[in-house]
Design a protein around this motif. Structure first.
Motif, PDB file in Angstrom:
ATOM      1  N   GLN A 195       2.134   7.035   3.812  1.00 28.42           N
ATOM      2  CA  GLN A 195       1.193   7.107   2.704  1.00 28.42           C
ATOM      3  C   GLN A 195       1.374   8.454   2.016  1.00 28.42           C
ATOM      4  OE1 GLN A 195      -2.813   5.487   3.177  1.00 28.42           O
ATOM      5  NE2 GLN A 195      -2.326   4.948   5.296  1.00 28.42           N
ATOM      6  N   ALA A 241       0.306  10.977  -1.446  1.00 25.02           N
ATOM      7  CA  ALA A 241      -0.505  11.313  -2.620  1.00 25.02           C
ATOM      8  C   ALA A 241       0.184  12.466  -3.335  1.00 25.02           C
ATOM      9  CB  ALA A 241      -1.912  11.696  -2.215  1.00 25.02           C
ATOM     10  N   ASN A 248      -1.341   7.631  -5.787  1.00 24.11           N
ATOM     11  CA  ASN A 248      -1.243   7.274  -4.370  1.00 24.11           C
ATOM     12  C   ASN A 248      -0.265   6.132  -4.159  1.00 24.11           C
ATOM     13  OD1 ASN A 248      -3.523   8.943  -3.055  1.00 24.11           O
ATOM     14  ND2 ASN A 248      -4.527   8.017  -4.830  1.00 24.11           N
ATOM     15  N   ASP A 267      -3.103   2.799  -6.376  1.00 22.48           N
ATOM     16  CA  ASP A 267      -4.318   3.134  -7.125  1.00 22.48           C
ATOM     17  C   ASP A 267      -4.242   2.698  -8.584  1.00 22.48           C
ATOM     18  OD1 ASP A 267      -2.353   4.929  -7.803  1.00 22.48           O
ATOM     19  OD2 ASP A 267      -3.696   6.640  -7.994  1.00 22.48           O
TER      20      ASP A 267
END
Length: 235
Positions: free
Chosen positions: A157, A159, A172, A197
């Motif tokens: 993950q 960001a 994201n 997102d």
């Protein structure tokens, strides 16, 4: 149908690509080429280059030429050039230039970062706008570069602060699984990553143990474009 809708695929090409560096070391220069497809039909060719610019800075460029359909008819092309420095393994933005040219339209953007004053300035030909910069910030041309480095480091993950037209936007992304991908450069057991997102974004497939770039990328807005790796040459 408007001229803008006809040119949307070429305008959207600026959302797509990046490159890669060895962990915490200077990256190796390269040249890579991609086929650009729309609806499964050839539309253009993209050439991507990375090279050192001296003083700890790097230049990452992408040139897309329309070779089929409306893009060829209008003589459409997109040129993007990013200058950056490494902040760890993130390509921290210094400047970015975008130019789309066609027989009926031209669009440009110039972005520059004043790190001494922590300000971003963006000019699209109607006067500059400014907003605060964020450490480790990338821009849209080097976004996939930063994603590729994160995947190489095993992240699932991600960001990222991304400098867009009016602000720094946190975007994201998440690895959604592994898939076999066949492109002109070969067949790869690739990791798929998607933006999480936004309803419209892109999906990219990387083989981080083989190449630093995506082997395939699908853009879901601006014409549903697909880019497929044809060749990669380290320099």
């Amino acid at each position: 149908m408007t001229i803008r809708s006809l040119l949307a695929p070429l305008l959207g090409l600026g959302l797509l690509f990046g490159s890669h560096a060895a962990a915490a070391t200077q990256p190796q220069a390269f040249t890579a080429t991609y086929d650009v497809l729309q609806g499964g039909q050839p539309m253009g060719v993209a050439t991507i280059r990375l090279h050192a610019a001296g003083d700890g800075q790097w230049i990452y460029s992408k040139d897309v030429k329309g070779t089929g359909g409306l893009a060829a008819l209008l003589g459409a092309s997109v040129s993007e050039t990013s200058r950056f420095r490494w902040k760890g393994d993130v390509p921290e933005a210094i400047s970015y230039d975008y130019l789309m040219q066609a027989a009926v339209k031209q669009k440009q953007r110039h972005l520059v970062v004043d790190w001494a004053n922590k300000q971003v300035s963006v000019d699209e030909g109607k006067g500059a706008q400014s907003y605060p910069a964020s450490p480790g910030m990338v821009e849209r041309n080097t976004l996939a570069l930063a994603l590729g480095l994160a995947l190489r480091d095993g992240k699932q993950q991600i960001a990222l602060p991304v400098a867009v037209r009016q602000e720094v936007q946190t975007q994201n992304f998440k690895v959604s699984g592994k898939e076999t991908v066949k492109v002109p450069a070969g067949s790869f057991d690739a990791e798929r990553i998607d933006r999480t997102d936004a309803d419209r974004g892109f999906s990219a497939w990387y083989a981080p143990d083989r190449y630093p770039l995506p082997v395939k990328l699908a853009q879901h807005d601006g014409g549903d474009l697909v880019l497929e790796l044809v060749s990669y040459q380290a320099e």
